[in-house]
Design an enzyme around this catalytic site. Sequence first.
Site, short mmCIF file in Angstrom:
data_model
loop_
_atom_site.label_atom_id
_atom_site.label_comp_id
_atom_site.label_asym_id
_atom_site.label_seq_id
_atom_site.Cartn_x
_atom_site.Cartn_y
_atom_site.Cartn_z
N GLU A 1 -56.81 -14.10 34.17
CA GLU A 1 -57.21 -12.72 33.87
C GLU A 1 -58.63 -12.68 33.31
O GLU A 1 -59.02 -13.53 32.50
CB GLU A 1 -56.22 -12.17 32.83
CG GLU A 1 -56.48 -10.79 32.30
CD GLU A 1 -55.44 -10.36 31.26
OE1 GLU A 1 -55.47 -9.20 30.85
OE2 GLU A 1 -54.59 -11.20 30.88
N LYS B 1 -54.96 -3.18 35.63
CA LYS B 1 -53.85 -3.47 34.73
C LYS B 1 -53.27 -2.18 34.14
O LYS B 1 -54.01 -1.35 33.59
CB LYS B 1 -54.32 -4.41 33.62
CG LYS B 1 -53.20 -4.94 32.72
CD LYS B 1 -53.78 -5.95 31.73
CE LYS B 1 -52.68 -6.60 30.90
NZ LYS B 1 -53.25 -7.62 29.97
N CYS C 1 -50.91 -10.19 33.66
CA CYS C 1 -50.40 -10.63 32.36
C CYS C 1 -49.26 -9.77 31.83
O CYS C 1 -48.13 -9.87 32.32
CB CYS C 1 -51.56 -10.68 31.36
SG CYS C 1 -51.23 -11.69 29.90
#
Length: 255
Positions: free
Chosen positions: A41, A110, A143
């Site tokens: 990430e 995200k 994540c």
Amino acid sequence: MKLALYQGPAISGATEETFACVSTQLTAAAAAGATMLVMPELFLPGYNQPALHDRLSQPRGGDWETRLAGMARAAGCGLTIGWAEREGETVYNAATAFGADGGVLGHYRKIQLFGPMEQASFAPGDAFCTFELGGVKAALLICYDVEFAPHVRALAEQGVSLVLVPTANAVGFDHVQRAIVPGRAAELGITIVYANYCGLEAGLSFGGLSLIADPLGQPMVSAGRGEALLVADLGVNDDLPKPSLSTQLADYREL
């Protein structure tokens, strides 16, 4: 289809060292026969770097995206990597999947921002991203996203069987790699590629333990705490007895 993931230390800034690392790992993954390499990430410009996220973030089609696409094309291997994306005054924690020809397969922002740093630095995304890879339907998460069962379930309900997850998971959250990621894979009968950092960045210690979890929740390959390039052949499970795979999506009864 073979998939690779790179676990390594964060490199602060969008430096030539950063791009050299990407190129080296792409070349090694291609030599191992991988179709796609997944990296952590915010590899550009580093995870625990809020000042750099704002100052160095780039728009779609900028220098970062152009260089990464060229590296994937030169190596003949796909690349999934996290980076700080700017759109006007807004910055996103994003990831892009490039094909072996350098074309963009998918781009994702995200959804679940973790902690004060991310919430102050980025705006949340609002859409999933799916695409075809090696004849299977794939998706991107980043994540913390994969820790939310409804997101992974929503992808599985769309027919996704492979989820690529750039991540930056710190020491102290090992239960994510050891339990949550394998559990998500097993309950939905999917493969999850989880590519973490290792080492220390700006006072944050990363936990490593990257893995590729198969549809039975077993790690096909897994890393320790140090730098590693892992490659797994998804075809090794082609002869799994189908009744052993989860049928939760078909069997679920909503109350």
